[in-house]
Design an enzyme around this catalytic site. Structure first.
Site, short mmCIF file in Angstrom:
data_model
loop_
_atom_site.label_atom_id
_atom_site.label_comp_id
_atom_site.label_asym_id
_atom_site.label_seq_id
_atom_site.Cartn_x
_atom_site.Cartn_y
_atom_site.Cartn_z
N SER A 164 0.86 -1.19 0.00
CA SER A 164 0.00 0.00 0.00
C SER A 164 0.89 1.23 0.00
O SER A 164 2.05 1.18 0.45
CB SER A 164 -0.89 0.00 1.24
OG SER A 164 -1.55 1.25 1.39
N TYR A 177 -2.63 -0.51 10.21
CA TYR A 177 -2.64 -0.89 8.80
C TYR A 177 -1.36 -0.43 8.10
O TYR A 177 -0.70 -1.21 7.40
CB TYR A 177 -3.86 -0.31 8.09
CG TYR A 177 -3.96 -0.70 6.63
CD1 TYR A 177 -4.45 -1.94 6.27
CD2 TYR A 177 -3.52 0.17 5.63
CE1 TYR A 177 -4.51 -2.31 4.93
CE2 TYR A 177 -3.59 -0.19 4.29
CZ TYR A 177 -4.08 -1.43 3.94
OH TYR A 177 -4.15 -1.79 2.61
#
Length: 257
Positions: A164, A177
């Protein structure tokens, strides 16, 4: 040394997967019941691969299974499996089942992950932090570790981690995350360095970018979902990393967009 410092690169512009680019390959996809994992499973099957699909949601897994059969692809395997469990023996048993029933493994897409809480670290709940790390990091370690013997048997094997943008540059309020995706990038680099000169396995990351998935909609509830590409629209990158066309590329962190 693998190309560990190469991040944010794109696949070759001239890459066009052939209709049977993945024929004869067996590829395992985690989180295959929805979003990017679902699209990857369908795309791999459409290009000739036997797909092993892992997810918790049996109903959604069965729906993807039926779609693959409708495509006329090789018969897939749908394996209900809780990747969030803290039980190494379950992952070892999973590898044993795959070896017994399919005999080989050529590709592994580690796609399953959860968003968790989006808040400042000092306000983050320990249980949520732990749950994100368990699925996004520990399950990937256990899955990859357990399946490495099978992957080593393949003529050319590919492991793809899902990264990501917030796993490359820290961003406030992305908490566990973001940290889990930094760990993912690091795990990829370590494994790529370990396997570069000793095996047939290439190891890379892919950052899908802003994609119209349930996770993206949860992270950006005010965003117009249709402003982002669908998972199907970014599959060319996922195909490239499983195709033998990417042989020799290892330790890289790709962008799908």
């Amino acid at each position: 040394m693998p190309e560990q410092t190469r991040t944010g690169i794109l696949i070759p512009q001239n890459y066009q997967p052939s209709a049977k680019a993945l024929a004869g390959k067996t590829i395992l996809v985690t989180g295959a019941s929805d979003g990017i994992g679902r699209s990857a499973a369908l795309s791999y099957a459409a290009h000739g691969a036997t797909v092993v699909m892992l997810a918790r949601n049996v109903e959604k897994l069965e729906a993807v299974y039926d779609q693959i059969e409708a495509l006329g692809g090789p018969q897939p395997a749908a394996v209900p499996f809780d990747l969030s469990q803290d039980n190494e023996e379950a992952f070892i048993s999973l590898a044993g089942v795959i070896e017994e029933q399919l005999g080989n493994l050529d590709g592994l897409l580690l796609n399953a992950s959860i968003l968790g809480q989006r808040r400042a670290i000092e306000q983050s709940a320990w249980n949520d932090w732990r749950d994100v790390m368990q699925l996004n990091v520990h399950s990937q370690f256990l899955t990859a570790k357990s399946l490495m013997p099978l992957l080593r048997e393949a003529p050319r094997a590919s492991i793809v981690f899902t990264s990501s943008g917030v796993g490359r540059a820290g961003k406030a309020y992305w908490g566990a995350y973001a940290v889990s995706k930094f760990a993912t990038e690091g795990m990829m680099q370590v494994l790529a360095d370990e396997t570069e000169n000793t095996s047939n396995i290439r190891v890379n990351c892919i950052n899908p970018g802003a994609t119209n998935t349930a996770m993206r909609r949860a992270a950006y509830p005010a965003e117009e979902p249709s402003s982002n590409l669908s998972p199907d629209a970014i599959m060319r990158s996922y195909l490239y990393l499983m195709d033998d066309a990417s042989t020799g590329r290892t330790g890289c962190s790709f962008n799908a967009q």
